[in-house]
Design a protein around this motif. Structure first.
Motif, short mmCIF file in Angstrom:
data_model
loop_
_atom_site.label_atom_id
_atom_site.label_comp_id
_atom_site.label_asym_id
_atom_site.label_seq_id
_atom_site.Cartn_x
_atom_site.Cartn_y
_atom_site.Cartn_z
N ARG A 16 -0.59 -16.02 -47.45
CA ARG A 16 -0.59 -14.57 -47.44
C ARG A 16 0.10 -14.08 -46.17
O ARG A 16 -0.17 -14.56 -45.08
N GLY A 17 1.04 -13.17 -46.32
CA GLY A 17 1.80 -12.66 -45.18
C GLY A 17 3.07 -13.45 -44.91
O GLY A 17 3.88 -13.06 -44.08
N GLY A 18 3.25 -14.57 -45.61
CA GLY A 18 4.43 -15.41 -45.42
C GLY A 18 5.68 -14.75 -45.98
O GLY A 18 5.64 -14.07 -47.00
N ARG A 19 6.80 -14.95 -45.31
CA ARG A 19 8.07 -14.38 -45.74
C ARG A 19 8.78 -15.37 -46.66
O ARG A 19 8.79 -16.57 -46.41
N VAL A 20 9.38 -14.83 -47.73
CA VAL A 20 10.12 -15.65 -48.69
C VAL A 20 11.43 -14.96 -49.03
O VAL A 20 11.61 -13.76 -48.77
N GLU A 21 12.33 -15.75 -49.61
CA GLU A 21 13.58 -15.21 -50.12
C GLU A 21 13.73 -15.65 -51.56
O GLU A 21 13.68 -16.85 -51.86
N TYR A 22 13.89 -14.68 -52.46
CA TYR A 22 14.11 -14.97 -53.86
C TYR A 22 15.62 -15.06 -54.08
O TYR A 22 16.35 -14.11 -53.80
N THR A 23 16.08 -16.20 -54.57
CA THR A 23 17.52 -16.43 -54.70
C THR A 23 17.97 -16.46 -56.15
O THR A 23 19.09 -16.86 -56.43
N GLY A 24 17.13 -16.01 -57.07
CA GLY A 24 17.46 -16.10 -58.48
C GLY A 24 18.23 -14.92 -59.04
O GLY A 24 18.68 -14.96 -60.18
N GLY A 25 18.40 -13.86 -58.28
CA GLY A 25 19.11 -12.69 -58.77
C GLY A 25 20.57 -12.71 -58.34
O GLY A 25 21.10 -13.71 -57.88
#
Length: 77
Positions: A16-25
């Motif tokens: 919780r609070g972790g940063r992510v990057e979604y690369t599917g778009g």
């Protein structure tokens, strides 16, 4: 299914609070993990007009940005 369950079963550093990057778009989008439900991470993407988090599979097109770097001992089993 809890965040702990997701970390254990998918072997990802989700928190919780972790940063992510979604690369599917079309272009990568960053966001923050706000919770977990039904084996999916609930992520609030940056800059979106809505405030509700969206469900994402923990291993599909996600890059964990603030995950600890692997130690030099990993991969030597």
């Amino acid at each position: 299914m809890s965040m702990e369950w997701i970390r254990k079963n998918y072997r990802v550093p989700a928190k919780r609070g972790g940063r992510v990057e979604y690369t599917g778009g079309k272009t990568p989008e960053q966001g923050v993990i706000v919770g977990a439900r039904d084996g999916r991470l609930r992520i609030r993407l940056d800059g979106m007009e809505y405030t509700h988090p969206l469900p994402f599979h923990p291993t599909y097109e996600l890059r964990y940005l603030d995950a600890a770097a692997p130690s030099s001992r990993e991969g030597r089993d």
